[in-house]
Design a protein around this motif. Structure first.
Motif, PDB file in Angstrom:
ATOM      1  N   ILE A 154     -11.580  -3.686  -8.621  1.00 57.84           N
ATOM      2  CA  ILE A 154     -11.305  -2.811  -7.480  1.00 57.84           C
ATOM      3  C   ILE A 154      -9.954  -2.129  -7.654  1.00 57.84           C
ATOM      4  O   ILE A 154      -9.786  -0.941  -7.363  1.00 57.84           O
ATOM      5  N   TYR A 155      -8.996  -2.872  -8.169  1.00 60.49           N
ATOM      6  CA  TYR A 155      -7.673  -2.303  -8.439  1.00 60.49           C
ATOM      7  C   TYR A 155      -7.794  -1.175  -9.468  1.00 60.49           C
ATOM      8  O   TYR A 155      -7.167  -0.115  -9.323  1.00 60.49           O
ATOM      9  N   THR A 156      -8.612  -1.384 -10.500  1.00 60.85           N
ATOM     10  CA  THR A 156      -8.836  -0.362 -11.525  1.00 60.85           C
ATOM     11  C   THR A 156      -9.470   0.877 -10.910  1.00 60.85           C
ATOM     12  O   THR A 156      -9.085   2.011 -11.231  1.00 60.85           O
TER      13      THR A 156
ATOM     14  N   MET B 154       5.263   1.503 -13.712  1.00 57.04           N
ATOM     15  CA  MET B 154       5.242   0.072 -14.013  1.00 57.04           C
ATOM     16  C   MET B 154       6.432  -0.631 -13.368  1.00 57.04           C
ATOM     17  O   MET B 154       6.321  -1.775 -12.905  1.00 57.04           O
ATOM     18  N   LEU B 155       7.567   0.056 -13.326  1.00 57.60           N
ATOM     19  CA  LEU B 155       8.764  -0.518 -12.701  1.00 57.60           C
ATOM     20  C   LEU B 155       8.527  -0.751 -11.211  1.00 57.60           C
ATOM     21  O   LEU B 155       8.941  -1.772 -10.650  1.00 57.60           O
ATOM     22  N   ILE B 156       7.837   0.186 -10.580  1.00 56.42           N
ATOM     23  CA  ILE B 156       7.545   0.089  -9.146  1.00 56.42           C
ATOM     24  C   ILE B 156       6.412  -0.895  -8.880  1.00 56.42           C
ATOM     25  O   ILE B 156       6.392  -1.611  -7.882  1.00 56.42           O
ATOM     26  N   ASN B 157       5.479  -0.952  -9.817  1.00 60.44           N
ATOM     27  CA  ASN B 157       4.179  -1.583  -9.605  1.00 60.44           C
ATOM     28  C   ASN B 157       4.086  -3.027 -10.103  1.00 60.44           C
ATOM     29  O   ASN B 157       2.987  -3.560 -10.248  1.00 60.44           O
ATOM     30  N   VAL B 158       5.216  -3.650 -10.373  1.00 60.40           N
ATOM     31  CA  VAL B 158       5.234  -4.989 -10.953  1.00 60.40           C
ATOM     32  C   VAL B 158       4.474  -6.003 -10.090  1.00 60.40           C
ATOM     33  O   VAL B 158       4.742  -6.136  -8.893  1.00 60.40           O
TER      34      VAL B 158
ATOM     35  N   TYR C 192       0.829  -1.208   0.000  1.00 55.31           N
ATOM     36  CA  TYR C 192       0.000   0.000   0.000  1.00 55.31           C
ATOM     37  C   TYR C 192       0.866   1.262   0.000  1.00 55.31           C
ATOM     38  O   TYR C 192       0.482   2.286  -0.579  1.00 55.31           O
ATOM     39  N   LEU C 193       2.029   1.188   0.619  1.00 54.28           N
ATOM     40  CA  LEU C 193       2.967   2.309   0.583  1.00 54.28           C
ATOM     41  C   LEU C 193       3.494   2.510  -0.841  1.00 54.28           C
ATOM     42  O   LEU C 193       3.639   3.642  -1.314  1.00 54.28           O
ATOM     43  N   THR C 194       3.768   1.389  -1.507  1.00 52.61           N
ATOM     44  CA  THR C 194       4.207   1.450  -2.905  1.00 52.61           C
ATOM     45  C   THR C 194       3.116   2.027  -3.780  1.00 52.61           C
ATOM     46  O   THR C 194       3.366   2.868  -4.643  1.00 52.61           O
ATOM     47  N   LEU C 195       1.881   1.576  -3.539  1.00 54.85           N
ATOM     48  CA  LEU C 195       0.749   2.064  -4.319  1.00 54.85           C
ATOM     49  C   LEU C 195       0.550   3.569  -4.139  1.00 54.85           C
ATOM     50  O   LEU C 195       0.138   4.264  -5.080  1.00 54.85           O
ATOM     51  N   ALA C 196       0.840   4.081  -2.959  1.00 52.59           N
ATOM     52  CA  ALA C 196       0.684   5.518  -2.710  1.00 52.59           C
ATOM     53  C   ALA C 196       1.567   6.322  -3.669  1.00 52.59           C
ATOM     54  O   ALA C 196       1.145   7.343  -4.219  1.00 52.59           O
TER      55      ALA C 196
ATOM     56  N   MET D 247      -9.172   1.919  -7.854  1.00 53.88           N
ATOM     57  CA  MET D 247      -8.158   2.620  -7.073  1.00 53.88           C
ATOM     58  C   MET D 247      -7.222   3.431  -7.968  1.00 53.88           C
ATOM     59  O   MET D 247      -6.846   4.558  -7.630  1.00 53.88           O
ATOM     60  N   THR D 248      -6.853   2.862  -9.112  1.00 49.86           N
ATOM     61  CA  THR D 248      -5.863   3.523  -9.972  1.00 49.86           C
ATOM     62  C   THR D 248      -6.419   4.738 -10.721  1.00 49.86           C
ATOM     63  O   THR D 248      -5.639   5.506 -11.294  1.00 49.86           O
ATOM     64  N   VAL D 249      -7.740   4.901 -10.715  1.00 49.87           N
ATOM     65  CA  VAL D 249      -8.306   6.105 -11.347  1.00 49.87           C
ATOM     66  C   VAL D 249      -8.967   7.039 -10.334  1.00 49.87           C
ATOM     67  O   VAL D 249      -8.867   8.266 -10.465  1.00 49.87           O
ATOM     68  N   PHE D 250      -9.616   6.465  -9.318  1.00 49.49           N
ATOM     69  CA  PHE D 250     -10.339   7.313  -8.372  1.00 49.49           C
ATOM     70  C   PHE D 250      -9.390   8.054  -7.421  1.00 49.49           C
ATOM     71  O   PHE D 250      -9.559   9.263  -7.177  1.00 49.49           O
ATOM     72  N   ILE D 251      -8.397   7.357  -6.897  1.00 45.56           N
ATOM     73  CA  ILE D 251      -7.449   8.021  -5.985  1.00 45.56           C
ATOM     74  C   ILE D 251      -6.666   9.121  -6.705  1.00 45.56           C
ATOM     75  O   ILE D 251      -6.515  10.224  -6.154  1.00 45.56           O
ATOM     76  N   PRO D 252      -6.168   8.890  -7.930  1.00 44.33           N
ATOM     77  CA  PRO D 252      -5.541   9.999  -8.664  1.00 44.33           C
ATOM     78  C   PRO D 252      -6.497  11.179  -8.874  1.00 44.33           C
ATOM     79  O   PRO D 252      -6.059  12.338  -8.871  1.00 44.33           O
ATOM     80  N   SER D 253      -7.801  10.909  -9.055  1.00 45.59           N
ATOM     81  CA  SER D 253      -8.756  12.013  -9.229  1.00 45.59           C
ATOM     82  C   SER D 253      -8.838  12.864  -7.965  1.00 45.59           C
ATOM     83  O   SER D 253      -8.980  14.092  -8.036  1.00 45.59           O
ATOM     84  N   ILE D 254      -8.743  12.200  -6.810  1.00 48.43           N
ATOM     85  CA  ILE D 254      -8.748  12.928  -5.529  1.00 48.43           C
ATOM     86  C   ILE D 254      -7.481  13.770  -5.409  1.00 48.43           C
ATOM     87  O   ILE D 254      -7.518  14.933  -4.984  1.00 48.43           O
ATOM     88  N   ILE D 255      -6.340  13.183  -5.789  1.00 53.41           N
ATOM     89  CA  ILE D 255      -5.059  13.895  -5.710  1.00 53.41           C
ATOM     90  C   ILE D 255      -5.086  15.153  -6.582  1.00 53.41           C
ATOM     91  O   ILE D 255      -4.693  16.245  -6.139  1.00 53.41           O
ATOM     92  N   ILE D 256      -5.561  15.005  -7.826  1.00 51.57           N
ATOM     93  CA  ILE D 256      -5.623  16.151  -8.740  1.00 51.57           C
ATOM     94  C   ILE D 256      -6.581  17.214  -8.220  1.00 51.57           C
ATOM     95  O   ILE D 256      -6.307  18.419  -8.286  1.00 51.57           O
ATOM     96  N   THR D 257      -7.725  16.768  -7.663  1.00 54.17           N
ATOM     97  CA  THR D 257      -8.711  17.701  -7.113  1.00 54.17           C
ATOM     98  C   THR D 257      -8.114  18.540  -5.991  1.00 54.17           C
ATOM     99  O   THR D 257      -8.287  19.764  -5.937  1.00 54.17           O
ATOM    100  N   LEU D 258      -7.392  17.882  -5.094  1.00 53.79           N
ATOM    101  CA  LEU D 258      -6.802  18.576  -3.946  1.00 53.79           C
ATOM    102  C   LEU D 258      -5.658  19.500  -4.367  1.00 53.79           C
ATOM    103  O   LEU D 258      -5.572  20.646  -3.909  1.00 53.79           O
ATOM    104  N   VAL D 259      -4.800  19.009  -5.246  1.00 55.61           N
ATOM    105  CA  VAL D 259      -3.634  19.795  -5.671  1.00 55.61           C
ATOM    106  C   VAL D 259      -4.053  21.022  -6.472  1.00 55.61           C
ATOM    107  O   VAL D 259      -3.510  22.119  -6.300  1.00 55.61           O
TER     108      VAL D 259
END
Length: 285
Positions: A179-181, A165-169, A68-72, A183-195
């Motif tokens: 669910i993985y999909t 991809m190198l990190i996420n192997v 989960y730390l890697t995924l962050a 996470m990979t689109v919804f969490i980035p949407s939150i990051i972009i919204t906040l930033v």
């Protein structure tokens, strides 16, 4: 059904969804005013569509905290690549963008040689050179090389995608794929919204500008594209799957020719697309 355990099925789904996404998204984003809002909206709607596919895959979650730390880290990179890709898709023709996507293969190859100390093979080096030459062919305008900002954005996003991809192997295999999909689109949407401090009202105003049917089709096919690309690599041989994925560039060239009847761009793009597929094949030998 046995058909969904075959890599051929997922490759076909990927090629169809990737081609439809490229064309429908180009229609949907013509009135874009805010690239941040468009990225967020596309990610959110894609995550919603991904919910529909949760029952089709085994429910599972990674149990190791380090994953989960890697995924962050990966999610932050995905947020940047999605944002860059959205704007570069806006400024580039779908066929050009799909060809540039193959640069991530070159970057992964370089990382393998330089960081992972993988064995250097002349065939892989030749394949990488062919891919680079194919993409350089796309920059020629009236006998001169011309790089616009959208082209450069796409190159940067492909570099960052290769880093992710190198990190996420192999991490995706530890989750329910849908669910993985999400996470990979919804969490980035939150990051972009906040930033970017994007407000809900801004999202509503931006969404009102789009062709709704084309946008929803784009979100649905992007969802399919993400799921099928991961699944194809999970059940198939990368040396076969990767070159077949590269066929999206040729498909988009043909679609654009049918829609626009532009013979001047058809020949150089077809040559570039064929070189690109050849380069990917050589790399994967």
């Amino acid at each position: 059904m046995d058909i969904f355990f075959k890599w051929e099925t997922w490759v076909i789904i990927y090629l169809l969804s990737a081609s439809i996404f490229a064309q429908s998204f180009k229609i949907a984003n013509r009135n874009m005013k805010n690239a941040n809002a468009l990225t967020i909206l596309l990610e959110i709607f894609t995550a919603v569509f991904a919910i529909l596919f949760i029952p089709f895959f085994k429910i599972s979650f990674a149990t190791n905290v380090s994953i989960y730390l890697t995924l962050a880290i990966v999610f932050v990179i995905y947020a940047i690549t999605d944002r860059l890709n959205i704007e570069s898709r806006y400024g580039l023709e779908p066929s050009t963008f799909s060809m540039l996507k193959q640069l991530s293969t070159v970057f992964m190859l370089l990382f393998g040689f330089l960081l992972l100390k993988e064995e250097f093979k002349i065939t892989k080096a030749m394949g990488a050179i062919i891919i680079i030459l194919a993409n350089l062919l796309l920059t020629f305008e009236k006998g001169k090389i011309h790089f616009n900002k959208y082209f450069i954005m796409s190159v940067i996003s492909n570099f960052l995608f290769a880093v992710a991809m190198l990190i996420n192997v192999n991490i995706s295999e530890q989750f329910n794929l849908a669910i993985y999909t999400i996470m990979t689109v919804f969490i980035p949407s939150i990051i972009i919204t906040l930033v970017t401090k994007t407000r809900i009202q801004t999202l509503k105003e931006e969404f009102s500008l789009y062709n709704k049917k084309a946008f929803l089709l784009a979100a649905f096919t992007w969802c399919l594209m993400l799921i099928s690309s991961v699944k194809a690599y999970q059940v198939g041989d990368v040396t076969i799957v990767a070159p077949l994925f590269a066929l999206t560039s040729i498909i988009n060239v043909i679609i654009e020719f049918i829609l626009n009847r532009n013979t001047k761009k058809l020949i150089p793009k077809l040559i570039a697309a064929i070189l690109l597929v050849l380069g990917v094949i050589i790399i994967k030998l």
